[in-house]
Design a protein around this motif. Structure first.
Motif, PDB file in Angstrom:
ATOM      1  N   ASN A 155      33.024   0.372  30.782  1.00  0.00           N
ATOM      2  CA  ASN A 155      33.340   1.238  31.925  1.00  0.00           C
ATOM      3  C   ASN A 155      33.935   2.525  31.391  1.00  0.00           C
ATOM      4  O   ASN A 155      35.036   2.538  30.837  1.00  0.00           O
ATOM      5  CB  ASN A 155      34.326   0.535  32.868  1.00  0.00           C
ATOM      6  CG  ASN A 155      34.604   1.348  34.112  1.00  0.00           C
ATOM      7  OD1 ASN A 155      34.052   2.434  34.316  1.00  0.00           O
ATOM      8  ND2 ASN A 155      35.472   0.837  34.978  1.00  0.00           N
ATOM      9  N   ARG A 158      36.704   6.011  36.021  1.00  0.00           N
ATOM     10  CA  ARG A 158      37.979   5.548  36.527  1.00  0.00           C
ATOM     11  C   ARG A 158      37.799   4.540  37.664  1.00  0.00           C
ATOM     12  O   ARG A 158      38.785   4.098  38.262  1.00  0.00           O
ATOM     13  CB  ARG A 158      38.806   6.737  37.018  1.00  0.00           C
ATOM     14  CG  ARG A 158      39.187   7.716  35.909  1.00  0.00           C
ATOM     15  CD  ARG A 158      40.164   7.047  34.918  1.00  0.00           C
ATOM     16  NE  ARG A 158      40.578   7.962  33.845  1.00  0.00           N
ATOM     17  CZ  ARG A 158      40.019   8.023  32.678  1.00  0.00           C
ATOM     18  NH1 ARG A 158      38.981   7.240  32.409  1.00  0.00           N
ATOM     19  NH2 ARG A 158      40.481   8.840  31.766  1.00  0.00           N
ATOM     20  N   ARG A 159      36.581   4.142  37.963  1.00  0.00           N
ATOM     21  CA  ARG A 159      36.309   3.190  39.040  1.00  0.00           C
ATOM     22  C   ARG A 159      36.464   1.776  38.522  1.00  0.00           C
ATOM     23  O   ARG A 159      35.867   1.412  37.516  1.00  0.00           O
ATOM     24  CB  ARG A 159      34.912   3.396  39.604  1.00  0.00           C
ATOM     25  CG  ARG A 159      34.824   4.689  40.413  1.00  0.00           C
ATOM     26  CD  ARG A 159      33.430   5.140  40.780  1.00  0.00           C
ATOM     27  NE  ARG A 159      32.430   4.051  40.804  1.00  0.00           N
ATOM     28  CZ  ARG A 159      31.162   4.267  40.561  1.00  0.00           C
ATOM     29  NH1 ARG A 159      30.746   5.478  40.193  1.00  0.00           N
ATOM     30  NH2 ARG A 159      30.299   3.270  40.643  1.00  0.00           N
ATOM     31  N   SER A 160      37.193   0.991  39.180  1.00  0.00           N
ATOM     32  CA  SER A 160      37.449  -0.372  38.767  1.00  0.00           C
ATOM     33  C   SER A 160      36.235  -1.260  39.079  1.00  0.00           C
ATOM     34  O   SER A 160      35.564  -1.091  40.090  1.00  0.00           O
ATOM     35  CB  SER A 160      38.691  -0.931  39.491  1.00  0.00           C
ATOM     36  OG  SER A 160      38.925  -2.258  39.122  1.00  0.00           O
ATOM     37  N   ASN A 182      36.305  -1.982  28.888  1.00  0.00           N
ATOM     38  CA  ASN A 182      36.537  -0.575  29.216  1.00  0.00           C
ATOM     39  C   ASN A 182      36.248   0.300  27.984  1.00  0.00           C
ATOM     40  O   ASN A 182      36.507  -0.083  26.840  1.00  0.00           O
ATOM     41  CB  ASN A 182      37.970  -0.364  29.679  1.00  0.00           C
ATOM     42  CG  ASN A 182      38.234  -1.008  31.036  1.00  0.00           C
ATOM     43  OD1 ASN A 182      37.357  -1.030  31.905  1.00  0.00           O
ATOM     44  ND2 ASN A 182      39.436  -1.543  31.219  1.00  0.00           N
TER      45      ASN A 182
END
Length: 233
Positions: A155, A158-160, A182
């Motif tokens: 990822n 910043r989106r979970s 991440n």
């Protein structure tokens, strides 16, 4: 008159039968001739006779000694070109006759040479075919995606939950070894990284399943295939 000292000749007995005893006067030293002088004399005489016979006598008899140039001119001449040509023609005819007398041996040698050339060509063709098949098989293996290969989904936004969503998508496409994590920094554009050409087909399969157009080959990634999801995913 010379006075000699008394010696045995002065002691003459009173009665004697010896007559004519006298002293021999020394008139000079006797010279003894050495035979070496005679040898040297004969050698000089022989040398003079030889020189006379070699240089003077031929001039007197009208048969002078031949010089070096005259001797070389009197040497036998080399064979003419016609003689050489005749010899070459004779050897050529002999070779032709020998070849015509043994036609079977020539034909057998030609047949053996043709057979050997055919076998060499067959071996070379077989080796080339084997090499082509190996290259084709390796190319086919490289073009097939390996769904069991380890693929990391990261990822970069910043989106979970973005990496988990990408992992789910790849699992649904048939990938069996997918992990989610991440990325170390924020990424705007999603990209699929692969380590080598052998991993390119698998990376293309993952990018197609996720709808990602950007791909890049590099070894500076964790694992062989790394999918970085940016803010545009």
């Amino acid at each position: 008159m010379t006075k000699y000292p008394n010696d045995e000749f002065d002691r003459v007995p009173e009665f004697t039968n010896r007559k004519g005893v006298h002293r021999q006067a020394i008139t000079g030293t006797a010279v003894r001739r050495s035979p070496l002088g005679w040898i040297v004399g004969f050698g000089i005489l022989a040398l003079v006779v030889g020189l006379f016979s070699f240089f003077v006598l031929p001039q007197l008899t009208g048969n002078p000694v031949a010089t070096t140039a005259e001797a070389s001119s009197s040497a036998p001449a080399a064979p003419s070109a016609s003689a050489t040509d005749d010899a070459g023609a004779s050897s050529t005819d002999a070779a032709s006759n020998a070849a015509s007398e043994e036609p079977g041996a020539s034909e057998s040698a030609a047949a053996a040479s043709s057979k050997a050339a055919a076998e060499s060509a067959a071996k070379a063709s077989k080796a080339a075919a084997s090499s082509s098949e190996a290259a084709a098989s390796s190319s086919a293996a490289a073009s097939e995606p390996d769904l069991s290969a380890k693929v990391g989904v990261y990822n970069g936004s910043r989106r979970s939950g973005l990496a988990a969503a990408g992992k789910s998508t790849l699992s649904g496409a048939g990938f069996t070894n997918v992990s989610a994590a991440n990325w170390t920094k924020k990424v705007n554009t999603s990209i699929v990284y692969y380590a080598s050409d052998a991993d390119k087909a698998t990376a293309q399969k993952a990018a197609s399943a996720l709808g990602i157009n950007a791909m890049y080959q590099t070894t500076q990634i964790p694992g062989k295939i790394a999918v970085v999801l940016g803010s545009d995913f």
